[in-house]
Motif scaffolding. Sequence first.
Motif, PDB file in Angstrom:
ATOM      1  N   TYR A 191       5.630   8.519   9.775  1.00 19.40           N
ATOM      2  CA  TYR A 191       4.674   8.617  10.892  1.00 19.40           C
ATOM      3  C   TYR A 191       5.131   9.750  11.793  1.00 19.40           C
ATOM      4  O   TYR A 191       6.276  10.198  11.717  1.00 19.40           O
ATOM      5  CB  TYR A 191       4.712   7.330  11.759  1.00 19.40           C
TER       6      TYR A 191
ATOM      7  N   VAL B 154      -3.742   5.920   4.484  1.00 16.97           N
ATOM      8  CA  VAL B 154      -3.364   4.513   4.327  1.00 16.97           C
ATOM      9  C   VAL B 154      -3.495   3.892   5.710  1.00 16.97           C
ATOM     10  O   VAL B 154      -2.627   4.076   6.565  1.00 16.97           O
ATOM     11  CB  VAL B 154      -1.927   4.373   3.776  1.00 16.97           C
ATOM     12  N   ILE B 155      -4.614   3.227   5.940  1.00 24.05           N
ATOM     13  CA  ILE B 155      -4.939   2.759   7.293  1.00 24.05           C
ATOM     14  C   ILE B 155      -5.553   1.356   7.245  1.00 24.05           C
ATOM     15  O   ILE B 155      -5.931   0.880   6.174  1.00 24.05           O
ATOM     16  CB  ILE B 155      -5.888   3.747   8.019  1.00 24.05           C
ATOM     17  N   GLU B 156      -5.658   0.711   8.423  1.00 17.12           N
ATOM     18  CA  GLU B 156      -6.208  -0.658   8.442  1.00 17.12           C
ATOM     19  C   GLU B 156      -7.746  -0.620   8.418  1.00 17.12           C
ATOM     20  O   GLU B 156      -8.355   0.449   8.393  1.00 17.12           O
ATOM     21  CB  GLU B 156      -5.585  -1.499   9.568  1.00 17.12           C
TER      22      GLU B 156
ATOM     23  N   TYR C 246      -3.123  -2.072  16.901  1.00 19.62           N
ATOM     24  CA  TYR C 246      -2.798  -3.071  15.881  1.00 19.62           C
ATOM     25  C   TYR C 246      -1.492  -3.707  16.307  1.00 19.62           C
ATOM     26  O   TYR C 246      -0.505  -2.975  16.522  1.00 19.62           O
ATOM     27  CB  TYR C 246      -2.671  -2.368  14.520  1.00 19.62           C
TER      28      TYR C 246
ATOM     29  N   ARG D 233       1.483 -10.478  11.773  1.00 17.78           N
ATOM     30  CA  ARG D 233       1.009  -9.743  10.594  1.00 17.78           C
ATOM     31  C   ARG D 233       0.274 -10.652   9.604  1.00 17.78           C
ATOM     32  O   ARG D 233      -0.702 -10.235   8.980  1.00 17.78           O
ATOM     33  CB  ARG D 233       2.169  -8.995   9.942  1.00 17.78           C
TER      34      ARG D 233
ATOM     35  N   GLY E 158     -10.179   1.276  11.101  1.00 14.66           N
ATOM     36  CA  GLY E 158     -10.077   2.721  10.910  1.00 14.66           C
ATOM     37  C   GLY E 158     -10.808   3.147   9.642  1.00 14.66           C
ATOM     38  O   GLY E 158     -11.507   4.168   9.623  1.00 14.66           O
TER      39      GLY E 158
ATOM     40  N   LYS F 246       0.821  -1.225   0.000  1.00 15.55           N
ATOM     41  CA  LYS F 246       0.000   0.000   0.000  1.00 15.55           C
ATOM     42  C   LYS F 246       0.843   1.258   0.000  1.00 15.55           C
ATOM     43  O   LYS F 246       0.591   2.191  -0.749  1.00 15.55           O
ATOM     44  CB  LYS F 246      -0.862   0.112   1.272  1.00 15.55           C
TER      45      LYS F 246
ATOM     46  N   ARG G 267       4.500   2.557  17.543  1.00 16.23           N
ATOM     47  CA  ARG G 267       5.536   1.570  17.203  1.00 16.23           C
ATOM     48  C   ARG G 267       6.852   2.287  16.900  1.00 16.23           C
ATOM     49  O   ARG G 267       6.868   3.469  16.572  1.00 16.23           O
ATOM     50  CB  ARG G 267       5.092   0.654  16.058  1.00 16.23           C
TER      51      ARG G 267
ATOM     52  N   GLU H  38      -9.506   9.123  14.102  1.00 20.78           N
ATOM     53  CA  GLU H  38      -9.777   7.709  14.405  1.00 20.78           C
ATOM     54  C   GLU H  38      -8.484   7.131  14.917  1.00 20.78           C
ATOM     55  O   GLU H  38      -7.417   7.660  14.633  1.00 20.78           O
ATOM     56  CB  GLU H  38     -10.281   6.950  13.155  1.00 20.78           C
TER      57      GLU H  38
ATOM     58  N   TYR I 248      -2.206   3.235  16.487  1.00 18.40           N
ATOM     59  CA  TYR I 248      -2.063   3.936  15.208  1.00 18.40           C
ATOM     60  C   TYR I 248      -3.263   4.871  15.101  1.00 18.40           C
ATOM     61  O   TYR I 248      -4.386   4.452  15.420  1.00 18.40           O
ATOM     62  CB  TYR I 248      -2.135   2.965  14.023  1.00 18.40           C
ATOM     63  N   GLY I 249      -3.076   6.088  14.615  1.00 20.90           N
ATOM     64  CA  GLY I 249      -4.221   6.969  14.469  1.00 20.90           C
ATOM     65  C   GLY I 249      -3.988   8.080  13.465  1.00 20.90           C
ATOM     66  O   GLY I 249      -2.852   8.443  13.162  1.00 20.90           O
ATOM     67  N   THR I 250      -5.116   8.608  12.961  1.00 23.98           N
ATOM     68  CA  THR I 250      -5.071   9.715  12.000  1.00 23.98           C
ATOM     69  C   THR I 250      -5.302  11.022  12.748  1.00 23.98           C
ATOM     70  O   THR I 250      -6.393  11.232  13.279  1.00 23.98           O
ATOM     71  CB  THR I 250      -6.201   9.560  10.953  1.00 23.98           C
TER      72      THR I 250
ATOM     73  N   ARG J   5      11.079   2.027  11.705  1.00 19.53           N
ATOM     74  CA  ARG J   5      11.927   1.029  11.034  1.00 19.53           C
ATOM     75  C   ARG J   5      13.124   1.769  10.462  1.00 19.53           C
ATOM     76  O   ARG J   5      13.046   2.989  10.242  1.00 19.53           O
ATOM     77  CB  ARG J   5      11.161   0.378   9.878  1.00 19.53           C
TER      78      ARG J   5
ATOM     79  N   SER K 247       0.183   9.462   9.663  1.00 21.58           N
ATOM     80  CA  SER K 247      -0.460   8.965  10.887  1.00 21.58           C
ATOM     81  C   SER K 247       0.465   9.098  12.083  1.00 21.58           C
ATOM     82  O   SER K 247       1.670   9.281  11.926  1.00 21.58           O
ATOM     83  CB  SER K 247      -0.803   7.479  10.713  1.00 21.58           C
TER      84      SER K 247
ATOM     85  N   VAL L 270      -6.714   3.030  16.365  1.00 19.62           N
ATOM     86  CA  VAL L 270      -6.892   1.606  16.683  1.00 19.62           C
ATOM     87  C   VAL L 270      -5.646   1.100  17.385  1.00 19.62           C
ATOM     88  O   VAL L 270      -4.612   1.784  17.400  1.00 19.62           O
ATOM     89  CB  VAL L 270      -7.069   0.733  15.402  1.00 19.62           C
TER      90      VAL L 270
HETATM   91  P1  5GP Z   1       2.890  -0.568   9.851  1.00 18.90           P
HETATM   92  O1  5GP Z   1       3.366  -0.882  11.250  1.00 18.90           O
HETATM   93  O2  5GP Z   1       3.151  -1.721   8.900  1.00 18.90           O
HETATM   94  O3  5GP Z   1       3.429   0.732   9.344  1.00 18.90           O
HETATM   95  O4  5GP Z   1       1.300  -0.395   9.924  1.00 18.90           O
HETATM   96  C1  5GP Z   1       0.480  -1.407  10.458  1.00 18.90           C
HETATM   97  C2  5GP Z   1      -0.958  -1.208   9.995  1.00 18.90           C
HETATM   98  O5  5GP Z   1      -1.502  -0.015  10.586  1.00 18.90           O
HETATM   99  C3  5GP Z   1      -1.084  -1.019   8.492  1.00 18.90           C
HETATM  100  O6  5GP Z   1      -2.207  -1.752   8.040  1.00 18.90           O
HETATM  101  C4  5GP Z   1      -1.305   0.463   8.342  1.00 18.90           C
HETATM  102  O7  5GP Z   1      -2.023   0.789   7.162  1.00 18.90           O
HETATM  103  C5  5GP Z   1      -2.141   0.739   9.573  1.00 18.90           C
HETATM  104  N1  5GP Z   1      -2.171   2.156   9.938  1.00 18.90           N
HETATM  105  C6  5GP Z   1      -1.197   3.089   9.761  1.00 18.90           C
HETATM  106  N2  5GP Z   1      -1.598   4.279  10.197  1.00 18.90           N
HETATM  107  C7  5GP Z   1      -2.870   4.120  10.650  1.00 18.90           C
HETATM  108  C8  5GP Z   1      -3.851   5.020  11.195  1.00 18.90           C
HETATM  109  O8  5GP Z   1      -3.651   6.227  11.359  1.00 18.90           O
HETATM  110  N3  5GP Z   1      -5.049   4.486  11.542  1.00 18.90           N
HETATM  111  C9  5GP Z   1      -5.347   3.174  11.381  1.00 18.90           C
HETATM  112  N4  5GP Z   1      -6.562   2.765  11.723  1.00 18.90           N
HETATM  113  N5  5GP Z   1      -4.451   2.306  10.861  1.00 18.90           N
HETATM  114  C10 5GP Z   1      -3.233   2.767  10.500  1.00 18.90           C
END
Ligand code: 5GP
Length: 189
Positions: free
Chosen positions: A54, A102-104, A77, A149, A107, A19, A42, A73, A82-84, A45, A38, A75
């Motif tokens: 982020y 780009v969110i799960e 994960y 994952r 969200g 994505k 975490r 929003e 993670y949030g917007t 990386r 977002s 969540v």
């Molecule tokens: P990653 O750790 O791989 O960067 O993200 C883990 C998951 O969290 C991915 O599916 C990503 O799209 C989702 N994610 C990233 N930012 C947000 C956010 O702000 N809100 C939500 N709901 N999911 C998010």
Amino acid sequence: MMNKQRNLLVVSGPSGAGKDTVVSRMRERHPEIEISVSATTRAPRPGEQDGVNYYYMTKEQFESKIEQCEMLEHVQYCDKYYGTPKSEVDKRLDAGIPVVLVIEVIGAANIKKMYPESTLVFIAPPSMQELRSRLCQRGTETAEKIECRMKCAQEEMKHAQEYDFRVVNENVDECAEEIYAILNQRRGE
Ligand code: 5GP
């Protein structure tokens, strides 16, 4: 206001589906689009930058943003928040700028409730086997995290039907153009 919501594009798909790569490519080719950054608890990386990939926060910082209603929003994960941030979205929509989240899946469903005219696109990997090999190749996750994952990915794939559009990421350029076409069509409606 309803029309402005059509500038909001939400992209989901399992971790490793590509994505972020697809959305960055879309932005490279069409710089009028802006990508929401977002917040997360975490760790970054290697190569990731604060304020670019982020906004990296402690659990306490994140929870205080929630309390102050600064998150549109959020969540949990794989045990992380993670949030917007609201500030990433509303000003741009008011100014008529297309913005991509780009969110799960949870969200995304919450955004659709708040912005019924937004467009939800699900990016699927060509196969689950391909997804596992992409996660392993990334080399940033431990075996345990890859399993977490993969489990989340199986759950997320079940939600693909709730999206307005589904695309398969076989080729980054083609997938980016497909999503751009969806956004443009929606904006023109
Ligand atoms: P990653 O750790 O791989 O960067 O993200 C883990 C998951 O969290 C991915 O599916 C990503 O799209 C989702 N994610 C990233 N930012 C947000 C956010 O702000 N809100 C939500 N709901 N999911 C998010």
